[in-house]
Every structure is written in structure tokens, then in C-alpha cells.
Design a protein around this motif. Structure first.
Motif, mmCIF file in Angstrom:
data_model
loop_
_atom_site.group_PDB
_atom_site.id
_atom_site.type_symbol
_atom_site.label_atom_id
_atom_site.label_comp_id
_atom_site.label_asym_id
_atom_site.label_seq_id
_atom_site.Cartn_x
_atom_site.Cartn_y
_atom_site.Cartn_z
ATOM 1 N N GLU A 3 52.006 7.478 52.732
ATOM 2 C CA GLU A 3 53.220 6.695 52.950
ATOM 3 C C GLU A 3 53.794 6.882 54.347
ATOM 4 N N GLU A 4 53.029 7.567 55.217
ATOM 5 C CA GLU A 4 53.429 7.814 56.610
ATOM 6 C C GLU A 4 54.707 8.634 56.691
ATOM 7 N N ALA A 5 54.890 9.521 55.728
ATOM 8 C CA ALA A 5 56.001 10.469 55.789
ATOM 9 C C ALA A 5 55.545 11.707 56.553
ATOM 10 N N GLU A 6 56.421 12.265 57.365
ATOM 11 C CA GLU A 6 56.093 13.468 58.137
ATOM 12 C C GLU A 6 56.714 14.716 57.542
ATOM 13 N N LEU A 7 57.533 14.543 56.520
ATOM 14 C CA LEU A 7 58.182 15.670 55.865
ATOM 15 C C LEU A 7 58.080 15.507 54.356
ATOM 16 N N LEU A 8 57.874 16.620 53.659
ATOM 17 C CA LEU A 8 57.973 16.664 52.207
ATOM 18 C C LEU A 8 59.169 17.544 51.887
#
Length: 307
Positions: free
Chosen positions: A175-180
Motif C-alpha cells: 500500500e506504499e506505506a512507510e510506517l506501521l
């Protein structure tokens, strides 16, 4: 300044509440869709409706994970406890996630009306949407929860989909997220930054950049081309630390900047020379593939070299 040009000291918020505008409909990753289908759609795999269900006690059983009562993984809790009492570190927290089950929040989003044959309008359909957060620095962040209760407290209408944390990391990457963001809004919110997120998704160990010998070597190699740099030090950045809901400071779980680079410079440089030197170093680091993979964000401190 981080590798994206953000100012030193600028931190990304974990996003303690979902956006009031609601999530945009997003295509569910295959394994999330499969887990949702395996949970029986409007009912769980035992045929019990989700509507009106409590996520505590016997009602909180997660049938895709045998004997799962919805509580947080014991290994993760132990790692966070060690972080809090000073006997552990953030790398151990990330390592504990390798085998931990987490919950991804999925929300029913009302779709647009669709026109049928003869200009008849069909009933509205509910799409299932992943929830995404926006960090303060503009980066995408995906929330995940270590317990069903934490998810229910954060968003009572969200449906918990149980997956192993590496699968959640894969979803975040897709999802092109850089943080979880683990457990937003809870007493302890832990942010998994991009390098750790990628390592978790690939199921390989993660070493923080400020302790990574190869990162230190690449930084030193670039600095060797600038004679005015007499020495370099690497320290945890100001953004490594996070705060609990009661104000306790934890040495991990922050959103960045994660790496502090201390440059010890020769005496006599004017402001223009210092600016040119720092810009040259940042350009050299940005071209380094290893640096780009293992460093999420940096802050630079300037010191006068001891003669």
C-alpha cells in the motif's frame, strides 16, 4: 534533514485516531481478502454474526488462529516491558514481531450506486477498505493492533483480520506505506519505521541504523572526500524515542528522525563553507543504495573538532 528533505527534528505523529473523513476504498491485498473471506463475511468461520459482538472474553475468539483469544502476543509484551524498564531495545521489539499475530482493521465503506439494465439503480454495496493514516510529515502509515481490545477501543466499527506481523508488513509495503503503527491510541504506541518494516516483510533481522556497521562505513567513506570533516559520530536520533499515554519516555517506537550524524569539523569554516559541505555529504549519501535502504531519516549536528 531527512532523505526526503524534511527539517531536522521534525517528527511524524503516530495518528492516535482514524481520520474523521473515513478511509478511501482500497483494494484489499490477496491474503487480507482471503482471511476476511475465511472469517465468513458478515459472520465468523463458526457462523456467528460479527454485528453486536464483543471482542472480549469468549466472544473474542479469532477462528482463523486456533486457540487465539485476541490478546496481545506474549513475546511482544515481554519485549515492550524490557524496553520500558531499560533491559531491552527497539530491535528486540521488532524481532518479537517476526512470529506475532496482529490485527489489521478493515472497515465497511458504502460504495456508489450502480446502474443496472433499463436504467434501474441497484442497491448500494459495502466495500471493505483498509484503514490508512497520514503521518505529520505526509508519509502513509498503516495501523495494526496487537490485541482485539486495542482495535475495538480505537475504532469500534472496524473488523479485525488476524494475520502474522510479517504479513501485515507486506500489506503496508504493497500500500506504499512507510510506517506501521502498532496500537495507535493505546498506552504504548510503537511505530515500525521503513527499514524495519521492509526487514519484517522480508522476514530478516533488522539492525537500527545507528548501530549498523555497514551504514557507518558508507557514511565514513563519503565523508573521507571532505577534508574539513575530521571525525564522525553516529547516535540514535531524537525521533527514536516515543512517549506512552502517561508521559513515560521509551527509547524506541518513535517515528523519526532515527539517526543522528555528528560531524566534527575543522576550525575556521564560514557559514557558506559549512552549508556547501553538508549539502555535498547529503548528496553523496542519497546516491548510496545501502544508505537509502537502511536509513529512514537523519538529523545532522555540527561540532568543532578537538585540536
Amino acid at each position: 534533514m531527512d532523505k526526503n528533505g524534511n527539517a531536522p527534528g521534525e517528527e511524524a505523529a503516530s495518528g492516535s485516531v482514524p481520520s474523521t473523513a473515513g478511509p478511501a476504498p482500497r483494494h484489499l491485498p490477496g491474503h487480507i481478502a482471503a482471511a476476511l473471506a475465511g472469517a465468513g463475511g458478515p459472520a465468523d468461520s463458526a457462523g456467528q454474526p460479527w454485528q453486536g459482538r464483543s471482542l472480549a472474553g469468549d466472544d473474542g475468539k479469532v477462528h482463523n488462529f486456533e486457540d487465539d483469544d485476541g490478546t496481545a502476543d506474549a513475546g511482544y509484551l515481554a519485549a515492550v516491558t524490557a524496553l520500558r524498564n531499560g533491559s531491552g531495545d527497539e530491535a528486540a521489539v521488532i524481532a518479537s514481531l517476526a512470529t506475532a499475530r496482529v490485527f489489521i482493521p478493515i472497515i465497511a465503506q458504502l460504495a456508489e450506486e450502480a446502474e443496472g439494465a433499463g436504467a434501474l439503480v441497484s442497491d448500494k454495496q459495502a466495500d471493505m477498505a483498509l484503514v490508512m493514516l497520514k503521518a505529520a510529515d505526509g508519509r502513509n502509515a498503516m495501523p495494526a493492533f496487537t490485541s482485539a481490545k486495542a482495535l475495538a477501543d480505537w475504532h469500534p466499527d472496524a473488523r479485525p483480520v488476524a494475520v502474522y506481523a510479517p504479513r501485515a508488513a507486506l500489506s503496508a509495503v504493497s500500500e506504499e506505506a512507510e510506517l506501521l503503527v502498532l496500537d495507535p491510541g493505546s498506552e504504548v504506541t510503537f511505530v515500525v519505521r521503513r527499514p524495519a518494516l521492509w526487514a519484517l516483510a522480508q522476514q530478516r533481522p533488522w539492525v537500527p541504523s545507528y548501530l549498523d556497521g555497514e551504514v557507518a562505513g558508507s557514511i565514513a567513506d563519503a565523508a573521507a572526500r571532505f577534508p574539513a570533516v575530521r571525525n564522525i559520530g553516529l547516535l540514535p536520533g531524537a525521533g527514536v524515542a516515543s512517549a506512552t499515554g502517561t508521559g513515560e519516555t521509551l527509547p524506541g517506537g518513535g517515528a523519526g528522525p532515527e539517526l543522528q550524524v555528528v560531524l566534527y569539523l575543522e576550525d575556521g569554516l564560514d557559514a557558506a563553507a559549512v552549508q556547501e559541505l553538508v549539502a555535498g555529504l547529503q548528496a553523496a549519501w542519497s546516491r548510496n543504495v545501502l544508505f537509502g535502504e537502511r536509513v529512514d531519516s537523519i538529523e545532522i549536528k555540527l561540532r568543532r573538532a578537538v585540536q
